[in-house]
Design a protein around this motif. Structure first.
Motif, PDB file in Angstrom:
ATOM      1  N   HIS A  62       2.808  -1.847 -13.321  1.00 30.57           N
ATOM      2  CA  HIS A  62       2.621  -1.837 -11.871  1.00 30.57           C
ATOM      3  C   HIS A  62       1.832  -3.066 -11.434  1.00 30.57           C
ATOM      4  CE1 HIS A  62       0.883   0.457  -8.125  1.00 30.57           C
ATOM      5  NE2 HIS A  62       1.675  -0.536  -7.795  1.00 30.57           N
ATOM      6  N   ASN A 109       2.308   1.941  -3.410  1.00 35.17           N
ATOM      7  CA  ASN A 109       1.248   2.424  -4.295  1.00 35.17           C
ATOM      8  C   ASN A 109       0.933   3.891  -4.037  1.00 35.17           C
ATOM      9  OD1 ASN A 109       1.236  -0.242  -5.037  1.00 35.17           O
ATOM     10  ND2 ASN A 109      -0.872  -0.660  -4.408  1.00 35.17           N
ATOM     11  N   GLN A 110       0.811   4.251  -2.769  1.00 38.88           N
ATOM     12  CA  GLN A 110       0.471   5.623  -2.410  1.00 38.88           C
ATOM     13  C   GLN A 110       1.593   6.596  -2.762  1.00 38.88           C
ATOM     14  OE1 GLN A 110      -0.358   5.104   1.760  1.00 38.88           O
ATOM     15  NE2 GLN A 110      -2.515   4.599   1.423  1.00 38.88           N
ATOM     16  N   THR A 137      -1.568  -1.652 -15.257  1.00 33.24           N
ATOM     17  CA  THR A 137      -1.694  -2.209 -13.912  1.00 33.24           C
ATOM     18  C   THR A 137      -2.338  -3.596 -13.957  1.00 33.24           C
ATOM     19  OG1 THR A 137      -3.887  -1.236 -13.560  1.00 33.24           O
ATOM     20  CG2 THR A 137      -1.987   0.099 -12.934  1.00 33.24           C
ATOM     21  N   ARG A 139      -4.343   5.351 -16.541  1.00 29.67           N
ATOM     22  CA  ARG A 139      -3.886   6.525 -17.271  1.00 29.67           C
ATOM     23  C   ARG A 139      -3.017   6.054 -18.438  1.00 29.67           C
ATOM     24  NH1 ARG A 139      -1.556  10.684 -14.827  1.00 29.67           N
ATOM     25  NH2 ARG A 139      -2.542  10.341 -12.796  1.00 29.67           N
ATOM     26  N   TYR A 165       0.053  -4.504  -8.464  1.00 33.23           N
ATOM     27  CA  TYR A 165      -0.442  -3.895  -7.226  1.00 33.23           C
ATOM     28  C   TYR A 165      -0.932  -4.920  -6.209  1.00 33.23           C
ATOM     29  CZ  TYR A 165      -4.971  -4.445  -9.573  1.00 33.23           C
ATOM     30  OH  TYR A 165      -6.064  -4.951 -10.231  1.00 33.23           O
ATOM     31  N   GLN A 210       0.820  -1.208   0.000  1.00 32.26           N
ATOM     32  CA  GLN A 210       0.000   0.000   0.000  1.00 32.26           C
ATOM     33  C   GLN A 210       0.859   1.265   0.000  1.00 32.26           C
ATOM     34  OE1 GLN A 210      -3.514  -0.014  -0.082  1.00 32.26           O
ATOM     35  NE2 GLN A 210      -3.248   2.153  -0.522  1.00 32.26           N
ATOM     36  N   GLU A 249       1.684   7.185  -6.685  1.00 31.71           N
ATOM     37  CA  GLU A 249       0.567   7.889  -7.329  1.00 31.71           C
ATOM     38  C   GLU A 249       0.880   9.340  -7.711  1.00 31.71           C
ATOM     39  OE1 GLU A 249      -4.231   8.622  -6.673  1.00 31.71           O
ATOM     40  OE2 GLU A 249      -3.019   7.736  -5.081  1.00 31.71           O
ATOM     41  N   LEU A 290       3.148   9.691 -10.894  1.00 30.66           N
ATOM     42  CA  LEU A 290       2.747   9.143 -12.191  1.00 30.66           C
ATOM     43  C   LEU A 290       2.662  10.182 -13.308  1.00 30.66           C
ATOM     44  CD1 LEU A 290       0.136   6.444 -11.104  1.00 30.66           C
ATOM     45  CD2 LEU A 290       2.322   6.043 -12.270  1.00 30.66           C
ATOM     46  N   PRO A 339      -5.254   0.677  -8.921  1.00 30.44           N
ATOM     47  CA  PRO A 339      -5.001   2.106  -9.122  1.00 30.44           C
ATOM     48  C   PRO A 339      -5.759   2.631 -10.340  1.00 30.44           C
ATOM     49  CG  PRO A 339      -2.953   0.872  -8.822  1.00 30.44           C
ATOM     50  CD  PRO A 339      -4.041  -0.131  -9.040  1.00 30.44           C
ATOM     51  N   TYR A 396       0.476   3.594 -18.535  1.00 30.08           N
ATOM     52  CA  TYR A 396       0.457   3.012 -17.187  1.00 30.08           C
ATOM     53  C   TYR A 396      -0.374   1.743 -17.224  1.00 30.08           C
ATOM     54  CZ  TYR A 396      -0.316   2.854 -12.076  1.00 30.08           C
ATOM     55  OH  TYR A 396      -0.374   2.488 -10.761  1.00 30.08           O
TER      56      TYR A 396
END
Length: 325
Positions: A191, A173-174, A207, A202, A193, A170, A177, A180, A199, A205
């Motif tokens: 990514h 990830n935070q 995920t 975009r 996750y 976490q 952000e 990015l 997430p 990116y």
């Protein structure tokens, strides 16, 4: 041969299974069963009550697993560590089955030390683990890596790979952000996750909760650097492929296991280590820029590449040698 694989570390187990002959008649081949105790006991120095409860529950779990081993007519058990393996190994001992333990880390996990007393052979990945186990049982095999990863050919592009491990992270990830918008202008970002909320998407990116081994191989072949936790199997893959990394070790692991892993990669000239309590968007961006400038000539010097390349076949030969007992 009816082989039972147990333990909490699936990556080296998958590498071993790739070595099993697939073109033999059923009666002469290998049949694999994966068996772990999902509610295996946990023994922790800082949680005496939980350890006490685990000890009380252990005999019942061993009895349950013993019955399962009898039903599948197991002939050999190999453990890849973790508390889920303890009841399986002890049940195998009651049935007088050959037992192999594989230790992936630079030291010795608690589960491995608990079960080493009843094991016939102990396969270790690194020379630093030799001192923790009885000499007459030890075989230095290396840490098995899946064939798809071993075959990766590096062609680095403007690609970054973020991973918090199978569970996700976490805090990573935070921290990622707010970076990015800047990173995706320069890089394609992949990514993983984990088991956390997905997430927001975009451009540039990609995920996924989990990348398959084929997807990971493609990412490894292209990524300029990786960012994530410092589990031993991830560190082994990065070192083998000489992928530079920013590593944020998971704090409070047994004997600072992930910090040790991360500093090993740093000594190989392949990593910048960023402690979690120092992790901010600014420090992460600085570490990414720093690792990108690591000298090319020092990367990976001293890594036992040949041993890792042959680790899965070494482990299979060890299994084969015990299968005739």
């Amino acid at each position: 041969m009816r082989l039972v694989i147990t333990g909490s570390h699936p990556t080296p187990a998958q590498a071993l299974m790739e070595q099993l002959p697939k073109d033999l008649p059923a009666q002469a081949g290998w049949t694999v069963f994966q068996l772990s105790s999902a509610t295996g006991p946990k023994f922790k120095r800082y949680d005496w009550f939980g350890s006490l409860v685990g000890g009380v529950r252990l005999p019942g779990l061993v009895w349950q697993v013993k019955r399962k081993l009898q039903l599948i007519k197991a002939e050999l058990v190999i453990s890849f560590g973790g508390f889920s393996s303890v009841p399986v190994v002890l049940a195998a001992k009651l049935l007088h089955l050959p037992i192999i333990i594989h230790e992936q880390t630079f030291g010795a996990g608690l589960a491995s030390r608990l079960t080493a007393r009843v094991a016939d052979r102990i396969a270790v990945s690194w020379k630093s683990s030799l001192k923790y186990f009885p000499r007459h049982k030890i075989v230095l095999t290396g840490n098995p890596v899946r064939q798809t990863i071993l075959k990766v050919r590096r062609r680095p592009e403007k690609v970054l790979y973020f991973s918090g491990g199978s569970q996700g992270a976490q805090i990573i990830n935070q921290t990622l952000e707010p970076l990015l918008p800047e990173l995706t202008k320069k890089f394609m970002v992949y990514h993983q996750y984990g088991r956390l909320p997905r997430p927001a998407g975009r451009k540039n990116y990609v995920t996924k909760s989990y990348f398959s081994v084929d997807e990971l191989a493609q990412i490894y072949s292209r990524c300029r650097l990786a960012i994530g936790r410092a589990g031993i199997n991830t560190v082994t893959e990065l070192a083998y492929l000489k992928i530079p990394a920013v590593l944020v070790p998971l704090p409070h692991t047994q004997k600072n296991e992930q910090a040790i892993n991360a500093h090993y990669l740093k000594k190989l000239g392949l990593a910048v280590v960023l402690p979690q309590d120092q992790l901010t968007p600014a420090s992460l961006l600085g570490a990414i820029n720093q690792v990108d400038r690591l000298p090319q000539t020092r990367r990976g010097l001293g890594f036992p590449r040949s041993r890792v390349m042959n680790a899965a076949s070494n482990l299979f030969r060890l299994c084969s040698s015990l299968s005739v007992l």
